[in-house]
Design a protein around this motif. Structure first.
Motif, mmCIF file in Angstrom:
data_model
loop_
_atom_site.group_PDB
_atom_site.id
_atom_site.type_symbol
_atom_site.label_atom_id
_atom_site.label_comp_id
_atom_site.label_asym_id
_atom_site.label_seq_id
_atom_site.Cartn_x
_atom_site.Cartn_y
_atom_site.Cartn_z
ATOM 1 N N GLU A 155 0.853 -1.164 0.032
ATOM 2 C CA GLU A 155 0.094 0.020 -0.034
ATOM 3 C C GLU A 155 0.846 1.234 0.115
ATOM 4 O OE1 GLU A 155 -3.607 2.146 2.696
ATOM 5 O OE2 GLU A 155 -2.469 0.436 3.446
ATOM 6 N N ALA A 156 1.871 1.057 0.723
ATOM 7 C CA ALA A 156 2.668 2.316 0.771
ATOM 8 C C ALA A 156 3.441 2.710 -0.315
ATOM 9 C CB ALA A 156 3.890 2.240 1.978
ATOM 10 N N LEU A 157 3.963 1.817 -1.077
ATOM 11 C CA LEU A 157 4.616 1.744 -2.456
ATOM 12 C C LEU A 157 3.549 2.499 -3.425
ATOM 13 C CD1 LEU A 157 6.999 -1.224 -2.306
ATOM 14 C CD2 LEU A 157 7.538 1.114 -2.575
ATOM 15 N N VAL A 158 2.401 1.881 -3.521
ATOM 16 C CA VAL A 158 1.530 2.178 -4.515
ATOM 17 C C VAL A 158 1.010 3.717 -4.047
ATOM 18 C CG1 VAL A 158 -0.963 2.147 -4.982
ATOM 19 C CG2 VAL A 158 0.453 0.323 -4.906
ATOM 20 N N GLU A 159 1.033 4.207 -2.781
ATOM 21 C CA GLU A 159 0.822 5.478 -2.432
ATOM 22 C C GLU A 159 1.999 6.556 -2.915
ATOM 23 O OE1 GLU A 159 -1.987 7.359 -0.713
ATOM 24 O OE2 GLU A 159 -2.769 5.698 -2.197
ATOM 25 N N LYS B 260 7.835 3.891 -11.811
ATOM 26 C CA LYS B 260 7.028 2.716 -12.258
ATOM 27 C C LYS B 260 7.339 1.371 -11.211
ATOM 28 C CE LYS B 260 4.156 2.372 -15.650
ATOM 29 N NZ LYS B 260 2.608 1.803 -15.324
ATOM 30 N N ASN B 261 8.702 1.383 -10.981
ATOM 31 C CA ASN B 261 9.079 0.184 -10.157
ATOM 32 C C ASN B 261 8.289 0.209 -8.853
ATOM 33 O OD1 ASN B 261 11.119 -0.709 -12.009
ATOM 34 N ND2 ASN B 261 12.316 0.709 -11.122
ATOM 35 N N ILE C 290 1.956 -3.466 -6.399
ATOM 36 C CA ILE C 290 0.985 -4.375 -6.871
ATOM 37 C C ILE C 290 1.233 -5.702 -6.440
ATOM 38 C CG2 ILE C 290 0.126 -5.377 -8.956
ATOM 39 C CD1 ILE C 290 0.091 -2.586 -10.098
ATOM 40 N N ALA C 291 2.507 -6.260 -6.742
ATOM 41 C CA ALA C 291 3.264 -7.580 -6.586
ATOM 42 C C ALA C 291 2.987 -8.042 -5.029
ATOM 43 C CB ALA C 291 4.544 -7.772 -7.038
#
Length: 281
Positions: free
Chosen positions: A185-189, A200-201, A207-208
């Motif tokens: 969640e933190a990476l998507v945010e 994009k990474n 997502i993964a």
């Protein structure tokens, strides 16, 4: 999982019979409380604990956390807080009480999140859980600490802190679904709020990780909110909608989140389906 349910129901039956024979088997009662919680039989668990306390009133302090957990999961935040705080009064260093008081500071639809309280209890749990046998508790405390940063207004700095703290939790316990979910969640945010130059990474990793958290725990309903957002940001709009719809479908069966928080998750999923463009960069 129906097989897990069959196993839990059989275990419940065994522990119930054992306690009928030996009502002072307090270890068995602690285990039965956890089983009742997973089976969503919280009222039965509360009644069983209260019955034991009536027979053995001197044991009441030892069951404060159990009652807090059952009230928490059943949706009664006030009683949950009261019993968690009683558990800490009995033992100020009781790590699970600090962890769940951290979660209890999360707001509902009508109340704001108490970020300071959430962070203070999570940090205390981390401070107390340095021993190797406390690794799982320490990992969960890092997850809640990371979540506290996702409620901050200072977006860039806060999200970076959320990612850093969540990574520590996953490193400590890679199979903790909640820990993996919070990092995803933190990476998507981070991707969504990076301004003109999102990486994009971050989105791909987010997502993964969110998918991995659902592989570990398919009933982790809040992960569906973030995973759908990730797919939407990745241009996979139909897949995003499918994920959000699946989240709504499993929400009532989710034993990971307390009943007081499920309306928040439901609202987020419904709003995502109604207005997915809100996730756009």
């Amino acid at each position: 999982n129906p097989y897990n349910r069959i196993f839990l129901e059989r275990a419940e039956e065994i522990f119930e019979k054992n306690l009928d024979r030996e009502p002072n088997d307090f270890t068995a009662l602690h285990t039965l409380v956890r089983i009742k919680n997973l089976l969503l039989k919280r009222e039965e668990g509360i009644a069983r604990v209260q019955e034991t306390i009536q027979m053995f009133p001197d044991r009441a302090p030892g069951f404060s956390f159990d009652l807090g957990l059952l009230y928490d999961q059943s949706g009664n935040k006030g009683e949950a807080r009261r019993f968690y705080e009683l558990a800490l009064k009995n033992d100020p260093n009781y790590i699970p009480a600090h962890i769940f008081l951290s979660r209890l500071a999360v707001g509902t639809i009508d109340t704001p999140t108490d970020i300071a309280a959430m962070r203070a209890h999570a940090q205390k749990a981390i401070e107390l859980s340095s021993a190797p046998h406390q690794q799982k508790n320490r990992a969960l405390a890092y997850a809640f600490l990371a979540e506290s940063y996702l409620y901050e207004d200072n977006v860039a700095q806060a999200v970076a802190q959320a990612v850093a703290q969540a990574k520590k939790g996953v490193e400590l316990n890679p199979v903790c679904a909640r820990c993996v979910h919070v990092l995803g969640e933190a990476l998507v945010e981070k991707f969504r709020k990076s301004g003109k130059n999102p990486d994009k990474n971050d989105l791909g990793q987010g997502i993964a990780l969110l998918q991995e958290s659902l592989d570990l725990e398919p009933l982790l309903s809040h992960a569906y909110v973030s995973l759908g957002a990730g797919y939407w940001l990745n241009g996979e709009e139909s897949r995003a909608r499918e994920i959000w719809q699946r989240g709504l479908k499993i929400l009532s069966a989710d034993y990971n989140y307390p009943e007081w928080y499920k309306p928040v998750i439901k609202k987020e999923l419904e709003e995502a389906l109604a207005n997915p463009e809100a996730f756009s960069l």
